[in-house]
Write a protein that holds these residues in place. Structure first.
Motif, PDB file in Angstrom:
ATOM      1  N   TYR A   1       0.812  -1.211   0.000  1.00 61.74           N
ATOM      2  CA  TYR A   1       0.000   0.000   0.000  1.00 61.74           C
ATOM      3  C   TYR A   1       0.848   1.264   0.000  1.00 61.74           C
ATOM      4  O   TYR A   1       0.374   2.340  -0.390  1.00 61.74           O
ATOM      5  CB  TYR A   1      -0.962  -0.018   1.194  1.00 61.74           C
ATOM      6  N   THR A   2       2.099   1.142   0.409  1.00 64.40           N
ATOM      7  CA  THR A   2       3.021   2.275   0.354  1.00 64.40           C
ATOM      8  C   THR A   2       3.248   2.759  -1.080  1.00 64.40           C
ATOM      9  O   THR A   2       3.803   3.837  -1.282  1.00 64.40           O
ATOM     10  CB  THR A   2       4.356   1.899   0.993  1.00 64.40           C
ATOM     11  N   GLU A   3       2.828   1.976  -2.067  1.00 66.32           N
ATOM     12  CA  GLU A   3       2.940   2.410  -3.467  1.00 66.32           C
ATOM     13  C   GLU A   3       2.150   3.695  -3.722  1.00 66.32           C
ATOM     14  O   GLU A   3       2.429   4.416  -4.687  1.00 66.32           O
ATOM     15  CB  GLU A   3       2.455   1.312  -4.411  1.00 66.32           C
ATOM     16  N   PHE A   4       1.168   3.989  -2.880  1.00 64.32           N
ATOM     17  CA  PHE A   4       0.444   5.245  -3.036  1.00 64.32           C
ATOM     18  C   PHE A   4       1.365   6.448  -2.882  1.00 64.32           C
ATOM     19  O   PHE A   4       1.083   7.526  -3.404  1.00 64.32           O
ATOM     20  CB  PHE A   4      -0.702   5.336  -2.019  1.00 64.32           C
ATOM     21  N   ASP A   5       2.461   6.281  -2.173  1.00 67.89           N
ATOM     22  CA  ASP A   5       3.367   7.390  -1.888  1.00 67.89           C
ATOM     23  C   ASP A   5       4.633   7.382  -2.738  1.00 67.89           C
ATOM     24  O   ASP A   5       5.514   8.216  -2.524  1.00 67.89           O
ATOM     25  CB  ASP A   5       3.767   7.360  -0.406  1.00 67.89           C
ATOM     26  N   THR A   6       4.740   6.457  -3.692  1.00 66.79           N
ATOM     27  CA  THR A   6       5.990   6.353  -4.445  1.00 66.79           C
ATOM     28  C   THR A   6       5.870   6.807  -5.892  1.00 66.79           C
ATOM     29  O   THR A   6       6.869   6.966  -6.564  1.00 66.79           O
ATOM     30  CB  THR A   6       6.520   4.903  -4.424  1.00 66.79           C
ATOM     31  N   TYR A   7       4.665   6.988  -6.401  1.00 70.37           N
ATOM     32  CA  TYR A   7       4.437   7.557  -7.736  1.00 70.37           C
ATOM     33  C   TYR A   7       5.156   6.764  -8.825  1.00 70.37           C
ATOM     34  O   TYR A   7       5.919   7.306  -9.622  1.00 70.37           O
ATOM     35  CB  TYR A   7       4.821   9.039  -7.755  1.00 70.37           C
ATOM     36  N   GLY A   8       4.866   5.453  -8.794  1.00 69.13           N
ATOM     37  CA  GLY A   8       5.405   4.549  -9.796  1.00 69.13           C
ATOM     38  C   GLY A   8       4.333   3.576 -10.249  1.00 69.13           C
ATOM     39  O   GLY A   8       3.137   3.787 -10.011  1.00 69.13           O
ATOM     40  N   PRO A   9       4.725   2.475 -10.903  1.00 69.94           N
ATOM     41  CA  PRO A   9       3.762   1.555 -11.503  1.00 69.94           C
ATOM     42  C   PRO A   9       3.141   0.547 -10.549  1.00 69.94           C
ATOM     43  O   PRO A   9       2.309  -0.264 -10.949  1.00 69.94           O
ATOM     44  CB  PRO A   9       4.603   0.826 -12.555  1.00 69.94           C
ATOM     45  N   GLY A  10       3.507   0.585  -9.265  1.00 66.61           N
ATOM     46  CA  GLY A  10       3.114  -0.484  -8.354  1.00 66.61           C
ATOM     47  C   GLY A  10       1.665  -0.496  -7.930  1.00 66.61           C
ATOM     48  O   GLY A  10       1.220  -1.455  -7.279  1.00 66.61           O
ATOM     49  N   LEU A  11       0.889   0.535  -8.256  1.00 65.93           N
ATOM     50  CA  LEU A  11      -0.506   0.581  -7.812  1.00 65.93           C
ATOM     51  C   LEU A  11      -1.369  -0.518  -8.417  1.00 65.93           C
ATOM     52  O   LEU A  11      -2.440  -0.824  -7.889  1.00 65.93           O
ATOM     53  CB  LEU A  11      -1.132   1.942  -8.141  1.00 65.93           C
ATOM     54  N   THR A  12      -0.926  -1.116  -9.510  1.00 64.79           N
ATOM     55  CA  THR A  12      -1.727  -2.174 -10.137  1.00 64.79           C
ATOM     56  C   THR A  12      -1.927  -3.362  -9.200  1.00 64.79           C
ATOM     57  O   THR A  12      -2.865  -4.137  -9.373  1.00 64.79           O
ATOM     58  CB  THR A  12      -1.070  -2.662 -11.441  1.00 64.79           C
ATOM     59  N   ALA A  13      -1.072  -3.498  -8.178  1.00 61.64           N
ATOM     60  CA  ALA A  13      -1.206  -4.611  -7.231  1.00 61.64           C
ATOM     61  C   ALA A  13      -2.423  -4.464  -6.342  1.00 61.64           C
ATOM     62  O   ALA A  13      -2.808  -5.408  -5.656  1.00 61.64           O
ATOM     63  CB  ALA A  13       0.052  -4.701  -6.363  1.00 61.64           C
ATOM     64  N   MET A  14      -3.042  -3.288  -6.347  1.00 63.45           N
ATOM     65  CA  MET A  14      -4.177  -3.037  -5.444  1.00 63.45           C
ATOM     66  C   MET A  14      -5.495  -2.851  -6.196  1.00 63.45           C
ATOM     67  O   MET A  14      -6.413  -2.187  -5.727  1.00 63.45           O
ATOM     68  CB  MET A  14      -3.883  -1.823  -4.571  1.00 63.45           C
ATOM     69  N   GLU A  15      -5.576  -3.451  -7.364  1.00 62.71           N
ATOM     70  CA  GLU A  15      -6.794  -3.340  -8.166  1.00 62.71           C
ATOM     71  C   GLU A  15      -8.026  -3.814  -7.412  1.00 62.71           C
ATOM     72  O   GLU A  15      -9.078  -3.159  -7.431  1.00 62.71           O
ATOM     73  CB  GLU A  15      -6.647  -4.147  -9.459  1.00 62.71           C
ATOM     74  N   ASP A  16      -7.928  -4.966  -6.748  1.00 65.00           N
ATOM     75  CA  ASP A  16      -9.114  -5.569  -6.129  1.00 65.00           C
ATOM     76  C   ASP A  16      -9.717  -4.687  -5.038  1.00 65.00           C
ATOM     77  O   ASP A  16     -10.924  -4.710  -4.826  1.00 65.00           O
ATOM     78  CB  ASP A  16      -8.763  -6.934  -5.540  1.00 65.00           C
ATOM     79  N   GLN A  17      -8.887  -3.930  -4.343  1.00 70.05           N
ATOM     80  CA  GLN A  17      -9.386  -3.147  -3.217  1.00 70.05           C
ATOM     81  C   GLN A  17      -9.830  -1.739  -3.605  1.00 70.05           C
ATOM     82  O   GLN A  17     -10.693  -1.174  -2.943  1.00 70.05           O
ATOM     83  CB  GLN A  17      -8.324  -3.058  -2.123  1.00 70.05           C
ATOM     84  N   TYR A  18      -9.259  -1.183  -4.657  1.00 70.19           N
ATOM     85  CA  TYR A  18      -9.553   0.218  -4.966  1.00 70.19           C
ATOM     86  C   TYR A  18     -10.095   0.423  -6.380  1.00 70.19           C
ATOM     87  O   TYR A  18     -11.250   0.791  -6.569  1.00 70.19           O
ATOM     88  CB  TYR A  18      -8.294   1.075  -4.770  1.00 70.19           C
ATOM     89  N   PHE A  19      -9.264   0.191  -7.372  1.00 63.94           N
ATOM     90  CA  PHE A  19      -9.608   0.637  -8.716  1.00 63.94           C
ATOM     91  C   PHE A  19     -10.685  -0.216  -9.365  1.00 63.94           C
ATOM     92  O   PHE A  19     -11.543   0.311 -10.088  1.00 63.94           O
ATOM     93  CB  PHE A  19      -8.342   0.679  -9.578  1.00 63.94           C
ATOM     94  N   GLY A  20     -10.667  -1.527  -9.095  1.00 66.95           N
ATOM     95  CA  GLY A  20     -11.710  -2.389  -9.635  1.00 66.95           C
ATOM     96  C   GLY A  20     -13.087  -2.052  -9.087  1.00 66.95           C
ATOM     97  O   GLY A  20     -14.031  -1.807  -9.840  1.00 66.95           O
ATOM     98  N   PRO A  21     -13.261  -2.037  -7.752  1.00 66.75           N
ATOM     99  CA  PRO A  21     -14.569  -1.674  -7.190  1.00 66.75           C
ATOM    100  C   PRO A  21     -15.030  -0.280  -7.604  1.00 66.75           C
ATOM    101  O   PRO A  21     -16.217  -0.057  -7.860  1.00 66.75           O
ATOM    102  CB  PRO A  21     -14.332  -1.761  -5.682  1.00 66.75           C
ATOM    103  N   PHE A  22     -14.110   0.667  -7.652  1.00 66.25           N
ATOM    104  CA  PHE A  22     -14.435   2.035  -8.053  1.00 66.25           C
ATOM    105  C   PHE A  22     -14.997   2.063  -9.476  1.00 66.25           C
ATOM    106  O   PHE A  22     -16.059   2.634  -9.739  1.00 66.25           O
ATOM    107  CB  PHE A  22     -13.162   2.880  -7.955  1.00 66.25           C
ATOM    108  N   TYR A  23     -14.279   1.432 -10.394  1.00 72.08           N
ATOM    109  CA  TYR A  23     -14.666   1.389 -11.801  1.00 72.08           C
ATOM    110  C   TYR A  23     -16.019   0.699 -11.969  1.00 72.08           C
ATOM    111  O   TYR A  23     -16.930   1.210 -12.631  1.00 72.08           O
ATOM    112  CB  TYR A  23     -13.572   0.629 -12.557  1.00 72.08           C
ATOM    113  N   THR A  24     -16.165  -0.451 -11.343  1.00 73.50           N
ATOM    114  CA  THR A  24     -17.390  -1.226 -11.470  1.00 73.50           C
ATOM    115  C   THR A  24     -18.592  -0.469 -10.909  1.00 73.50           C
ATOM    116  O   THR A  24     -19.654  -0.397 -11.547  1.00 73.50           O
ATOM    117  CB  THR A  24     -17.245  -2.572 -10.743  1.00 73.50           C
ATOM    118  N   ALA A  25     -18.439   0.100  -9.731  1.00 79.02           N
ATOM    119  CA  ALA A  25     -19.553   0.796  -9.089  1.00 79.02           C
ATOM    120  C   ALA A  25     -20.043   1.961  -9.935  1.00 79.02           C
ATOM    121  O   ALA A  25     -21.257   2.151 -10.114  1.00 79.02           O
ATOM    122  CB  ALA A  25     -19.120   1.291  -7.711  1.00 79.02           C
TER     123      ALA A  25
END
Length: 437
Positions: free
Chosen positions: A74-98
């Motif tokens: 989750y520290t990827e939120f503070d590093t501004y690199g490509p690592g956020l894709t590891a958190m699709e299930d918790q954030y970006f997927g639900p957001f997009y779907t909803a």
């Protein structure tokens, strides 16, 4: 294509009432062809906004300099690199779907209802959904119809430029909502005032201050007619849902289970999630240090426990998510007037009630007397007034101040968030990934 099919069916079959308590569950709806009352489908469009709340909160504050993640990845939120894709299930997927489920439900109402108020509310919700999608992902797929099942394989899922989403969907929908809705809201539903406020905010995010000004002026000057006013006590905004300062909120109730299965937004700020038990960023403490005597400090930050107590747990965690409130709109109006060359007096006078409520003196017009100084004063005021309301990161991006405020060189690719990989795969690659991910 299968994923869009599932989303569409969900928008038809899952319909929940949007009363103040959001606790009624009318019968499921089998087919839009057989409907004569689309209130249930409209309620579904409201309901699906719930799934976007916590992801928006985390993206808005934890990506910015208000809050920190402490546990990998989750520290990827503070590093501004490509690592956020590891958190699709918790954030970006639900957001997009909803949000696409909300869009599809709204489309159904817009296409089939004969009730002008329902259509106005649906257009507001569709515009709100696409505005959030564009803020987070940039270019996105546009779907403006409720497809028959047989039509789904022919849908164009290609991502459309953000400018086209703004100009062809968000702005026309809000213009229609303004013409169709009453100035006041009922039980927290969308209103003309909400549509005026959001349209002004949309133009500000586009950098079109000339177009923003009349809509924000209408909202600020028409607030009283819509029974909206600043509360006397800043802390009270976050204690009582649907209070007089709230223009529009996504209503949340612990008695209603939404589809987002992770921590609620307020629990992230409070440090209740193990990924970040001490989320407060020192940068926000420094910002409040620069505003001595600010009554908003104790509401927003708890330095001892390094968290935010902004959303009290007295009476249970039923906090609504504030989408628009009057202080936000006033600050946007002040910013717009400043960018359009208004005098310091006319701009800074708008800030006085907000600062007075915070226990601060009005800004001195003879000292804060240039466009640049006023601009920074407004930016500073927005940070303190709207901390932990999911706005900080998006303000930094739209104002071009992310690098300066965060103190890092940030590749512009990472101003946006990753498209869910599940959507890319489900579309057979028609939906593409954002650069850098």
């Amino acid at each position: 294509m299968k994923h869009i099919y599932i989303l569409f069916l969900g928008s038809l079959f899952l319909t929940l009432s949007c009363s103040t308590d959001l606790d009624e569950s009318p019968p499921n709806i089998a087919s839009s062809d057989s409907l004569t009352d689309f209130e249930g489908v409209l309620s579904a469009a409201y309901y699906y906004q719930l799934g976007a709340v916590t992801p928006m909160a985390v993206m808005g504050d934890f990506r910015a300099d208000n809050a920190l993640m402490l546990e990998s990845p989750y520290t990827e939120f503070d590093t501004y690199g490509p690592g956020l894709t590891a958190m699709e299930d918790q954030y970006f997927g639900p957001f997009y779907t909803a949000l696409y489920r909300s869009v599809l439900s709204a489309n159904n109402v817009i296409e089939n209802s004969t009730n002008t108020s329902q259509i106005g509310e649906a257009k507001f919700l569709r515009a709100l959904s696409y505005f959030k999608l564009v803020q987070v992902f940039g270019d996105v797929t546009i779907i403006l119809t409720s497809p028959d099942i047989g039509d789904i394989p022919t849908f164009d899922l290609t991502r459309q430029p953000a400018a086209e989403v703004y100009n062809n969907v968000i702005i026309p929908d809000l213009q229609d909502a303004i013409s169709l809705l009453n100035i006041t809201n009922t039980n927290g539903r969308a209103s003309k005032l909400a549509a005026q406020s959001l349209l002004g905010k949309v133009y500000v995010h586009m950098g079109n201050f000339g177009s923003a000004q009349p809509h924000l002026a209408d909202a600020v000057n028409g607030a009283a007619a819509g029974d909206v006013s600043l509360l006397e006590n800043y802390a009270d905004i976050f204690v009582t849902d649907l209070n007089s300062e709230i223009i529009f909120a996504t209503q949340i109730s612990s008695s209603l289970e939404d589809e987002y299965g992770f921590s609620d937004f307020w629990s992230w700020y409070l440090g209740n999630d193990t990924k970040s038990p001490r989320p407060l960023d020192a940068s926000l403490i420094t910002a409040f240090d620069a505003s001595p005597g600010d009554l908003r400090r104790a509401v927003n930050i708890d330095e001892v426990n390094a968290r935010s107590p902004k959303y009290p747990q007295v009476g249970g965690p039923d906090h609504d998510w504030i989408e628009l409130r009057l202080a936000d709109v006033i600050l946007l109006y002040a910013e717009t007037l400043n960018e359009n060359g208004a005098s310091p007096e006319n701009v800074l006078d708008l800030l006085d009630p907000i600062r007075t409520r915070a226990g601060l003196a009005p800004l001195d017009h003879t000292v804060i007397n240039t466009q640049a100084l006023i601009r920074q004063a407004i930016y500073d005021e927005r940070r303190l007034e709207l901390a932990f309301e999911g706005q900080r990161w998006f303000d930094l991006v739209r104002t071009g101040t992310a690098e300066a405020e965060i103190g890092e060189t940030i590749n512009p690719n990472y101003y946006l968030f990753p498209i869910p990989i599940s959507e890319i795969l489900a579309s057979d690659g028609v939906i593409t990934q954002n650069p850098g991910y």
